[in-house]
Motif scaffolding. Structure first.
Motif, PDB file in Angstrom:
ATOM      1  N   UNK A 119       0.829  -1.195   0.000  1.00 30.72           N
ATOM      2  CA  UNK A 119       0.000   0.000   0.000  1.00 30.72           C
ATOM      3  C   UNK A 119       0.867   1.250   0.000  1.00 30.72           C
ATOM      4  N   UNK A 120       0.478   2.181  -0.813  1.00 36.26           N
ATOM      5  CA  UNK A 120       1.078   3.520  -0.809  1.00 36.26           C
ATOM      6  C   UNK A 120      -0.023   4.447  -0.318  1.00 36.26           C
ATOM      7  N   UNK A 121       0.352   5.615   0.199  1.00 30.47           N
ATOM      8  CA  UNK A 121      -0.683   6.508   0.744  1.00 30.47           C
ATOM      9  C   UNK A 121      -0.214   7.955   0.711  1.00 30.47           C
ATOM     10  N   UNK A 122      -0.994   8.793   0.074  1.00 26.94           N
ATOM     11  CA  UNK A 122      -0.755  10.235   0.066  1.00 26.94           C
ATOM     12  C   UNK A 122      -2.074  10.964   0.238  1.00 26.94           C
ATOM     13  N   UNK A 123      -1.990  12.194   0.721  1.00 22.94           N
ATOM     14  CA  UNK A 123      -3.158  13.062   0.874  1.00 22.94           C
ATOM     15  C   UNK A 123      -2.961  14.249  -0.063  1.00 22.94           C
ATOM     16  N   UNK A 124      -4.016  14.561  -0.819  1.00 27.14           N
ATOM     17  CA  UNK A 124      -3.923  15.630  -1.808  1.00 27.14           C
ATOM     18  C   UNK A 124      -5.035  16.654  -1.633  1.00 27.14           C
TER      19      UNK A 124
END
Length: 129
Positions: free
Chosen positions: A100-105
């Motif tokens: 899993x990768x995770x970023x907030x935009x």
């Protein structure tokens, strides 16, 4: 590393797709195609991202703003969404585990700003000893 890198490919494409005017369901469908190209679509767990609440991860979160095939919400400037593709491979698979990768935009006028800014992928997160 093949599975992890495939998830990174999906994540990178997802980051490119977050922009005003993009429909949540279209984003999910396109990311499904990337997983399918890697032979991993059957291991996808849930949607590709969601909105964020005003106080935390859940409080104020909008049910209609999820990056899934059944959500037709159109992204607008100032919306806050995550991009978090994930696959889970069963114990009997040679690459068993979760990726899993995770970023907030924040959706901007002409794209999105990644406010996480944490490096992702194997080349940035494997410590060699």
């Amino acid at each position: 590393l093949r599975v992890w890198n495939a998830n990174v490919d999906v994540h990178k494409r997802g980051l490119e797709l977050i922009r005003p005017g993009a429909k949540c369901s279209d984003i999910a469908k396109e990311l499904n195609e990337v997983f399918a190209e890697h032979g991993l679509l059957e291991y996808r767990t849930f949607g590709y991202g969601h909105s964020f609440g005003t106080l935390s991860h859940y409080y104020g979160r909008e049910a209609g703003l999820e990056l899934r095939e059944d959500i037709d919400t159109v992204l607008e400037e100032n919306m806050v969404v995550s991009m978090e593709p994930m696959v889970m491979l069963p114990m009997d698979h040679p690459a068993a585990g979760g990726y899993r990768e995770h970023d907030i935009l924040v959706v901007t006028k002409d794209g999105a700003e990644n406010i996480t800014k944490f490096p992702f992928g194997p080349e940035k997160n494997i410590i060699k000893v």
